[in-house]
Design a protein around this motif. Structure first.
Motif, PDB file in Angstrom:
ATOM      1  N   PHE A  24       7.129  -9.452 -26.420  1.00  0.00           N
ATOM      2  CA  PHE A  24       8.400  -9.353 -27.079  1.00  0.00           C
ATOM      3  C   PHE A  24       8.604 -10.438 -28.005  1.00  0.00           C
ATOM      4  O   PHE A  24       9.356 -11.548 -27.661  1.00  0.00           O
ATOM      5  CB  PHE A  24       9.604  -9.650 -25.811  1.00  0.00           C
ATOM      6  CG  PHE A  24      10.753  -9.421 -26.497  1.00  0.00           C
ATOM      7  CD1 PHE A  24      11.489  -7.940 -26.497  1.00  0.00           C
ATOM      8  CD2 PHE A  24      11.998 -10.289 -26.833  1.00  0.00           C
ATOM      9  CE1 PHE A  24      12.675  -7.749 -26.954  1.00  0.00           C
ATOM     10  CE2 PHE A  24      13.265 -10.225 -26.898  1.00  0.00           C
ATOM     11  CZ  PHE A  24      13.485  -8.856 -27.106  1.00  0.00           C
ATOM     12  N   VAL A  28       9.682  -7.554 -32.829  1.00  0.00           N
ATOM     13  CA  VAL A  28      10.181  -7.075 -31.848  1.00  0.00           C
ATOM     14  C   VAL A  28      11.840  -7.416 -31.837  1.00  0.00           C
ATOM     15  O   VAL A  28      12.531  -6.543 -31.836  1.00  0.00           O
ATOM     16  CB  VAL A  28       9.751  -6.946 -30.278  1.00  0.00           C
ATOM     17  CG1 VAL A  28      10.539  -6.322 -29.529  1.00  0.00           C
ATOM     18  CG2 VAL A  28       8.404  -6.489 -30.639  1.00  0.00           C
ATOM     19  N   MET A  29      11.904  -8.720 -31.727  1.00  0.00           N
ATOM     20  CA  MET A  29      13.211  -9.246 -31.833  1.00  0.00           C
ATOM     21  C   MET A  29      13.971  -8.973 -32.996  1.00  0.00           C
ATOM     22  O   MET A  29      15.417  -8.603 -32.853  1.00  0.00           O
ATOM     23  CB  MET A  29      13.099 -10.847 -31.460  1.00  0.00           C
ATOM     24  CG  MET A  29      12.976 -11.142 -30.070  1.00  0.00           C
ATOM     25  SD  MET A  29      12.763 -12.897 -29.731  1.00  0.00           S
ATOM     26  CE  MET A  29      11.507 -13.656 -30.451  1.00  0.00           C
ATOM     27  N   ARG A  32      15.292  -5.270 -32.729  1.00  0.00           N
ATOM     28  CA  ARG A  32      16.008  -4.902 -31.487  1.00  0.00           C
ATOM     29  C   ARG A  32      17.593  -5.773 -31.428  1.00  0.00           C
ATOM     30  O   ARG A  32      18.177  -5.479 -30.823  1.00  0.00           O
ATOM     31  CB  ARG A  32      15.344  -4.927 -30.485  1.00  0.00           C
ATOM     32  CG  ARG A  32      14.307  -3.849 -30.358  1.00  0.00           C
ATOM     33  CD  ARG A  32      13.142  -3.742 -29.204  1.00  0.00           C
ATOM     34  NE  ARG A  32      12.710  -2.648 -28.954  1.00  0.00           N
ATOM     35  CZ  ARG A  32      12.721  -1.557 -28.303  1.00  0.00           C
ATOM     36  NH1 ARG A  32      13.874  -1.303 -27.763  1.00  0.00           N
ATOM     37  NH2 ARG A  32      11.805  -0.745 -28.451  1.00  0.00           N
ATOM     38  N   MET A  63      15.778  -6.812 -24.541  1.00  0.00           N
ATOM     39  CA  MET A  63      14.253  -7.055 -23.638  1.00  0.00           C
ATOM     40  C   MET A  63      14.040  -6.244 -22.590  1.00  0.00           C
ATOM     41  O   MET A  63      13.217  -5.526 -22.365  1.00  0.00           O
ATOM     42  CB  MET A  63      14.538  -8.460 -22.865  1.00  0.00           C
ATOM     43  CG  MET A  63      13.113  -8.909 -22.436  1.00  0.00           C
ATOM     44  SD  MET A  63      13.391 -10.669 -21.697  1.00  0.00           S
ATOM     45  CE  MET A  63      13.463 -11.621 -23.427  1.00  0.00           C
ATOM     46  N   TRP A  66      13.272  -2.582 -24.257  1.00  0.00           N
ATOM     47  CA  TRP A  66      11.949  -2.759 -24.683  1.00  0.00           C
ATOM     48  C   TRP A  66      10.900  -2.556 -23.521  1.00  0.00           C
ATOM     49  O   TRP A  66      10.109  -1.529 -23.581  1.00  0.00           O
ATOM     50  CB  TRP A  66      11.490  -3.954 -25.259  1.00  0.00           C
ATOM     51  CG  TRP A  66      10.191  -4.386 -25.940  1.00  0.00           C
ATOM     52  CD1 TRP A  66       9.566  -3.695 -26.780  1.00  0.00           C
ATOM     53  CD2 TRP A  66       9.383  -5.131 -25.147  1.00  0.00           C
ATOM     54  NE1 TRP A  66       8.443  -4.128 -26.845  1.00  0.00           N
ATOM     55  CE2 TRP A  66       8.164  -5.065 -25.896  1.00  0.00           C
ATOM     56  CE3 TRP A  66       9.467  -5.999 -24.134  1.00  0.00           C
ATOM     57  CZ2 TRP A  66       7.029  -5.956 -25.565  1.00  0.00           C
ATOM     58  CZ3 TRP A  66       8.454  -6.555 -23.654  1.00  0.00           C
ATOM     59  CH2 TRP A  66       7.412  -6.798 -24.493  1.00  0.00           C
ATOM     60  N   ALA A  67      10.967  -3.318 -22.541  1.00  0.00           N
ATOM     61  CA  ALA A  67      10.151  -3.138 -21.146  1.00  0.00           C
ATOM     62  C   ALA A  67      10.083  -1.856 -20.592  1.00  0.00           C
ATOM     63  O   ALA A  67       9.137  -1.366 -20.155  1.00  0.00           O
ATOM     64  CB  ALA A  67      10.785  -4.402 -20.181  1.00  0.00           C
ATOM     65  N   LYS A  70       8.043   0.392 -22.335  1.00  0.00           N
ATOM     66  CA  LYS A  70       6.600   0.000 -22.027  1.00  0.00           C
ATOM     67  C   LYS A  70       6.250   0.505 -20.858  1.00  0.00           C
ATOM     68  O   LYS A  70       5.094   0.253 -20.215  1.00  0.00           O
ATOM     69  CB  LYS A  70       6.285  -1.299 -22.265  1.00  0.00           C
ATOM     70  CG  LYS A  70       6.699  -1.828 -23.701  1.00  0.00           C
ATOM     71  CD  LYS A  70       5.307  -1.520 -24.461  1.00  0.00           C
ATOM     72  CE  LYS A  70       5.276  -2.024 -25.888  1.00  0.00           C
ATOM     73  NZ  LYS A  70       3.975  -1.757 -26.820  1.00  0.00           N
ATOM     74  N   PRO A 143       7.384 -16.484 -25.596  1.00  0.00           N
ATOM     75  CA  PRO A 143       7.815 -15.151 -25.474  1.00  0.00           C
ATOM     76  C   PRO A 143       7.519 -14.548 -24.184  1.00  0.00           C
ATOM     77  O   PRO A 143       6.419 -14.817 -23.544  1.00  0.00           O
ATOM     78  CB  PRO A 143       6.957 -14.550 -26.783  1.00  0.00           C
ATOM     79  CG  PRO A 143       5.719 -15.290 -26.858  1.00  0.00           C
ATOM     80  CD  PRO A 143       6.177 -16.702 -26.455  1.00  0.00           C
ATOM     81  N   TYR A 145       6.476 -11.146 -21.982  1.00  0.00           N
ATOM     82  CA  TYR A 145       5.361 -10.013 -22.318  1.00  0.00           C
ATOM     83  C   TYR A 145       5.266  -9.268 -21.012  1.00  0.00           C
ATOM     84  O   TYR A 145       5.865  -9.253 -19.858  1.00  0.00           O
ATOM     85  CB  TYR A 145       4.355 -10.568 -22.493  1.00  0.00           C
ATOM     86  CG  TYR A 145       3.737 -11.848 -21.162  1.00  0.00           C
ATOM     87  CD1 TYR A 145       3.204 -11.182 -20.110  1.00  0.00           C
ATOM     88  CD2 TYR A 145       4.179 -13.215 -21.306  1.00  0.00           C
ATOM     89  CE1 TYR A 145       2.590 -12.234 -18.917  1.00  0.00           C
ATOM     90  CE2 TYR A 145       3.802 -13.988 -19.979  1.00  0.00           C
ATOM     91  CZ  TYR A 145       3.239 -13.511 -19.104  1.00  0.00           C
ATOM     92  OH  TYR A 145       3.013 -14.257 -17.772  1.00  0.00           O
ATOM     93  N   LEU A 155       7.803  -6.912 -16.548  1.00  0.00           N
ATOM     94  CA  LEU A 155       8.182  -7.941 -17.661  1.00  0.00           C
ATOM     95  C   LEU A 155       8.149  -9.122 -17.149  1.00  0.00           C
ATOM     96  O   LEU A 155       9.005  -9.665 -16.111  1.00  0.00           O
ATOM     97  CB  LEU A 155       9.680  -7.400 -18.044  1.00  0.00           C
ATOM     98  CG  LEU A 155      10.270  -8.504 -18.926  1.00  0.00           C
ATOM     99  CD1 LEU A 155       9.673  -8.594 -20.373  1.00  0.00           C
ATOM    100  CD2 LEU A 155      11.813  -8.014 -19.168  1.00  0.00           C
TER     101      LEU A 155
END
Length: 331
Positions: A24, A28-29, A32, A63, A66-67, A70, A143, A145, A155
């Motif tokens: 992240f 990405v930040m 988003r 976050m 996004w996670a 994934k 960050p 990950y 996450l």
């Protein structure tokens, strides 16, 4: 190789596309987060300004989304207690909604602070066991990950670990304090010489050389001392002159190259800038080394590297020993 729903063909996919895919990070930040939130968070990350708590919910939402994209089902505050190992407690994103169903939820409060039980971690006598309350505090300068494994995706959020009275119970808190102290005193020196114009902080950098031994897992399981302590406690010394230091920088065996390549693929995804790999001096000893980067991030990446080395070694039929001198009498 498939990661988080993405199929990577490492022979065809450029490393630049793989690098940081599970981090992240800044790009990405930027994509988003609302612009104002992104700027406020970057001021903390790059300029060392205090974190604005009002942006936590927005960061947590981005976050979480996004996670989940994934493949993550849980989040974990990762910290480094005084055990010398990495610690983590996994919490599910799933929360009951009250009508017999559940929703994915992750709030700013859950991002900023966690409360694991600190009773069984070393404390240096700071408090009695029954008073053991510890808090994990989000470190936004390192960050988050995604850590992918065959049994689930998590996450991982780097955090500091402190007692309820503020004493450090980990190794990250003293590191962050020392980085701040070093920057403050270095700024005084720059100001003294009149060279502080346009400089807001002085950054420490670090690059770790990680040496390790690869032992065939079947042979490893036959040595109780290696299994328990990570080094030999019994056995004969090598004959004089037979320390076998002649293969330093020698050709790397095919089985080891396969292991190294897989380790590098995992580390590239996690944004770890590994650069060098080679045979080390001792038999079955090897080295992996990254580029220099911000000291705090470098330490987090070092812990990730050790974890990945151990995980991947077992998949290749090895056991990875991280003790610096596990075999007596060998260079």
């Amino acid at each position: 190789y498939k990661s988080n729903g993405q199929a990577w063909n490492f022979r065809e996919t450029p490393t630049s596309e793989i690098f940081g895919a599970n981090v992240f990070g800044d790009s990405v930040m930027k994509d988003r987060l609302p612009k104002s939130v992104y700027k406020a968070l970057q001021a903390t990350i790059k300029q060392g300004k205090p974190l604005d708590p009002s942006i936590a919910d927005a960061v947590a939402l981005a976050m979480k989304d996004w996670a989940i994209e994934k493949g993550a089902t849980h989040y974990a505050h990762v910290f480094y207690p005084l055990t010398g190992l990495t610690a983590e407690k996994h919490d599910s994103f799933l929360s009951p909604s009250g009508d017999g169903e559940a929703i994915f939820e992750f709030t700013g409060k859950e991002l900023i602070q966690g409360e694991p039980d600190a009773s069984s971690f070393p404390s240096g006598g700071l408090r009695a066991t029954f008073e053991a309350r510890g808090y994990t505090a989000w470190d936004p300068t390192s960050p988050a990950y995604i850590l992918d494994n065959p049994n689930g995706t998590t996450l991982c959020i780097p955090t500091a670990f402190c007692s309820w009275t503020g004493e450090a119970l980990d190794k990250k808190t003293p590191l962050l304090r020392s980085i701040q102290a070093l920057s403050k005193q270095a700024m005084r020196v720059l100001k003294l010489f009149g060279t502080d114009k346009g400089v807001s902080q002085v950054v420490a950098t670090l690059g770790c050389e990680q040496e390790y031994f690869l032992i065939d897992r079947d042979l490893f399981k036959g040595r109780l001392d290696l299994m328990i302590t990570g080094r030999t406690l019994v056995g004969a010394m090598p004959p004089k002159g037979h320390q076998l230091d002649d293969h330093y920088f020698g050709a790397i065996p095919d089985r080891v190259i396969s292991f190294m390549s897989r380790v590098e693929e995992r580390l590239f995804e996690l944004g770890v800038p590994v650069k060098t790999r080679h045979n080390e001096v001792a038999p079955s000893q090897y080295e992996i080394a990254p580029l220099f980067e911000n000291a705090n991030i470098a330490v987090d990446h070092q812990m990730i590297t050790m974890q990945v080395l151990r995980m991947v070694a077992r998949k290749h039929g090895f056991e990875c020993l991280l003790h610096e001198k596990p075999f007596a009498g060998i260079n």
